[in-house]
Design an enzyme around this catalytic site. Structure first.
Site, PDB file in Angstrom:
ATOM      1  N   LEU A 127    -180.771  24.030  41.431  1.00 58.07           N
ATOM      2  CA  LEU A 127    -179.535  24.356  41.927  1.00 58.07           C
ATOM      3  C   LEU A 127    -178.318  24.769  40.940  1.00 58.07           C
ATOM      4  CD1 LEU A 127    -178.953  21.120  44.108  1.00 58.07           C
ATOM      5  CD2 LEU A 127    -179.614  23.368  44.730  1.00 58.07           C
ATOM      6  N   HIS A 128    -178.601  24.998  39.569  1.00 57.54           N
ATOM      7  CA  HIS A 128    -177.639  25.649  38.868  1.00 57.54           C
ATOM      8  C   HIS A 128    -176.182  24.674  38.969  1.00 57.54           C
ATOM      9  CE1 HIS A 128    -179.275  29.633  37.550  1.00 57.54           C
ATOM     10  NE2 HIS A 128    -179.798  28.665  36.963  1.00 57.54           N
ATOM     11  N   PHE A 138    -173.617  27.424  43.487  1.00 55.18           N
ATOM     12  CA  PHE A 138    -173.575  28.768  43.832  1.00 55.18           C
ATOM     13  C   PHE A 138    -174.866  29.461  43.975  1.00 55.18           C
ATOM     14  CE2 PHE A 138    -169.256  27.886  42.116  1.00 55.18           C
ATOM     15  CZ  PHE A 138    -168.711  28.260  43.110  1.00 55.18           C
ATOM     16  N   HIS A 139    -175.899  28.804  43.073  1.00 56.99           N
ATOM     17  CA  HIS A 139    -177.263  29.341  43.028  1.00 56.99           C
ATOM     18  C   HIS A 139    -178.462  28.427  43.502  1.00 56.99           C
ATOM     19  CE1 HIS A 139    -174.883  31.099  39.246  1.00 56.99           C
ATOM     20  NE2 HIS A 139    -174.619  31.858  40.537  1.00 56.99           N
ATOM     21  N   GLN A 140    -179.074  28.614  44.519  1.00 53.28           N
ATOM     22  CA  GLN A 140    -180.290  27.771  45.047  1.00 53.28           C
ATOM     23  C   GLN A 140    -181.613  28.392  44.691  1.00 53.28           C
ATOM     24  OE1 GLN A 140    -177.844  28.349  47.756  1.00 53.28           O
ATOM     25  NE2 GLN A 140    -176.494  27.155  46.463  1.00 53.28           N
TER      26      GLN A 140
END
Length: 638
Positions: A407-408, A573-575
């Site tokens: 997930l960052h 924001f990044h998955q």
């Protein structure tokens, strides 16, 4: 999933009481209705639970169970409601802490997301709309008004970086392509930059989706063009050491032999990735100044834009770019696909992939309440790392599907400056730092910033009391921050409930927590070097300090001893990685050519195919994955 507002008793009384408790003097009569409207964005399962709790709170029996007193919550004074929220936040019961956080965010968003006296008080001007919207691109949009069966060579589920790019490549190869997008179409003429409406219309579940423990908020696009329509245009090449790791882990030579890089470079040219469109706003300037004073790494961000204004209004482009400078798939690959004959359907809730004899042969969807069957020789799933595994799981796949989710999760150290920063303005992202990236074999975080508007931003700010939060929001125009973006080793999992809606389980490992906390401490150094007069974390209550002899060291020790797991909500924001590529079906979901191990002619071409976290904003890497996959799929179907 479509919104399904339920018939229910009047909840305005309980919402009003809780709103008064959360907001104090900032409360307005519009708050209860706005809170209730926002609940319709929540995933159905979460919405049903929260509505049930709200109903219980307004009964004597429910009030006793949840507040310890017989008084229905709607009868509480503002002071008593505030005390109730405070007690829930201090509770040892996780569900009560989560309830308080959700209600406070609903209440603050109901004031700070909308025009009114609070905007003037905090110095937020609202939408600028100084630029005339450009003409929309020419797209082959197909209207659905009755049950229908479509036939094509390839049906692509999703229109973002993975779906848009693969659709363009397949259509250019002469294949008949249908693209199904769950979100709607909002063109430049409708980008009014009003935060609540834009977030509700253009983001997955209105940015109300979280991990099951509320530890991470999921921010993902759900509109025509997917994340590329609402993201910050940042376009990093996949780091070489990451590609080398992927090749070692998966046995896929394409990551290091030039094949993947060629596909990525080709896509980068189409979306005009460049480093000449990154004039920093004051938000990024302050981070850059702090980094430079410390002698630390700082560099210009590459961006996928053309004729970007790089001015104050640019900070609103997370709600859509009015000038068309953002080179989203909406303005590039989907236009290319349409020109080559592809058909595009918006508002398509794809529920299942049809599988027969071990092969995919189409999908079933609902569009405007109508059943639509798309018969195809191949299916491409590109709905993102939450919705893609959910679709595959609903379709009967298992194995590694949904596992290894990264997930960052982003965190930040915030700071109050003497000057106005207006962190909602300026180029979306223009500077970053790799100062800590090499830590632990390339798993250290990088530093970035993003625009922060008051609707969602107010919910992220630490809440201890109504007056404390109101005072903090009074400084909103003078807040800056340094965000810590980790490359997480932590692995979550996407599952689906009986309703088919995704459920996300994720917990930071101790190693990731240590690296993030180290990043927050270093981010404090950056903000102090930039001239901050006070710094704080997003813990509740916040961990804060004013610069002075030994102050940072004492604060750093407190942050390190407190930690962040279960203490601060991160933002993803990044998955990535939930249907990861590999050659071994026991440890991966899709093979070297992006075809699932379990079902033939079913391909995955979005960030869920990443073998591990990319460690940088993933859009360009997704383009590389999708562009390469398009060639493989086209060759298969030729």
């Amino acid at each position: 999933m479509p919104k399904r507002p339920s018939a229910e008793p009047d909840l305005s009384g309980v919402l009003a009481a809780l709103g008064r408790g959360a907001l104090g003097e900032g409360y307005t009569d519009e708050v209860p209705a706005r809170m209730r409207t926002k609940l319709d964005d929540f995933p159905p399962r979460d919405r049903t639970k929260l509505l049930k709790v709200l109903r219980q709170l307004d009964t004597a029996r429910g009030a006793v169970a949840l507040t310890g007193r017989k008084t229905p919550v709607s009868k509480l004074t503002a002071a008593r409601a505030e005390q109730l929220l405070q007690s829930w936040l201090r509770s040892k019961i996780a569900a009560k802490r989560q309830l308080a956080k959700a209600l406070i965010a609903l209440a603050t968003g109901a004031v700070y997301g909308f025009p009114g006296a609070e905007w003037a008080r905090i110095g937020y001007p609202g939408p600028l709309n100084t630029a005339e919207p450009v003409a929309p691109p020419t797209l082959n949009l197909l209207e659905i008004s009755e049950p229908e069966e479509l036939r094509c060579d390839v049906v692509v589920v999703g229109s973002g970086a993975g779906g848009g790019c693969v659709a363009a490549g397949l259509a250019a190869a002469g294949l008949d392509v249908v693209v199904l997008e769950e979100g709607g179409r909002r063109g430049e003429e409708s980008f009014d930059h009003l935060e609540p409406a834009a977030v509700s219309d253009m983001y997955l579940y209105g940015s109300a989706l979280t991990t099951t423990d509320l530890g991470v908020l999921i921010v993902a696009g759900s509109t025509l063009g997917g994340g590329t329509t609402v993201n910050y245009t940042t376009s990093f090449h996949t780091p070489e050491f990451v590609l080398e790791e992927w090749a070692r882990q998966t046995g896929i030579a394409a990551f290091v032999d030039g094949e993947f890089t060629e596909a990525l470079d080709d896509a980068a040219r189409r979306v005009n990735v460049n480093i000449n469109s990154a004039a920093p706003g004051r938000r990024d300037e302050l981070m850059e100044e702090g980094l430079q004073k410390l002698g630390w790494d700082v560099d210009v961000l590459p961006r996928a834009v053309r004729n970007c204004t790089q001015d104050d209004q640019c900070g609103y482009c997370g709600f859509g770019c009015r000038v068309g400078g953002k080179q989203s798939t909406y303005r590039t690959f989907l236009q290319d696909a349409s020109a080559a004959g592809a058909r595009i359907v918006v508002g398509a809730d794809v529920r299942k992939v049809f599988v027969r004899d071990g092969k995919a042969h189409g999908v079933g969807a609902y569009v405007n309440g109508q059943q639509v069957h798309v018969r195809a020789k191949a299916v491409v799933a590109a709905g993102g790392s939450i919705e893609t595994p959910a679709l595959l799981l609903r379709s009967g796949l298992g194995g590694d599907v949904g596992k290894h989710l990264h997930l960052h999760p982003g965190f930040a150290t915030f700071a109050v400056f003497d000057e106005e920063v207006r962190m909602w303005t300026g180029t979306l992202q223009s500077r970053y730092s790799r100062q800590l990236r090499d830590m632990d074999g390339g798993y250290g975080p990088i530093f970035e910033t993003v625009p922060v508007h008051p609707g969602l931003g107010s919910g992220a700010m630490p809440w201890v009391s109504a007056s404390q939060h109101r005072d903090l929001m009074g400084n909103f125009a003078r807040l800056g921050f340094c965000a810590v973006l980790p490359r997480d080793r932590s692995e979550g999992r996407v599952t689906v409930g009986r309703d088919g809606v995704p459920k996300i389980r994720y917990r930071l490992t101790k190693g990731d927590e240590k690296r993030i906390v180290g990043g927050l401490v270093a981010a404090g150094q950056v903000m102090e070097a930039a001239g901050a007069r006070e710094l704080f974390t997003l813990h509740g209550p916040p961990l804060s300090y004013r610069p002075g002899p030994g102050a940072h060291e004492r604060w750093a020790s407190e942050v390190q001893s407190t930690g962040i797991r279960g203490k601060v909500t991160g933002v993803s924001f990044h998955q990535m990685g939930s249907c990861r590529m590999g050659t071994d079906p026991s440890s991966s979901a899709v093979g070297p050519e992006n075809e699932t191990h379990e079902v033939k002619n079913l391909f995955v071409t979005d960030a869920s195919a990443f073998p591990t976290a990319s460690g940088v904003n993933p859009m360009l890497t997704i383009y590389g994955i999708a562009n390469r996959a398009a060639k493989k799929i086209a060759a298969r179907l030729a």
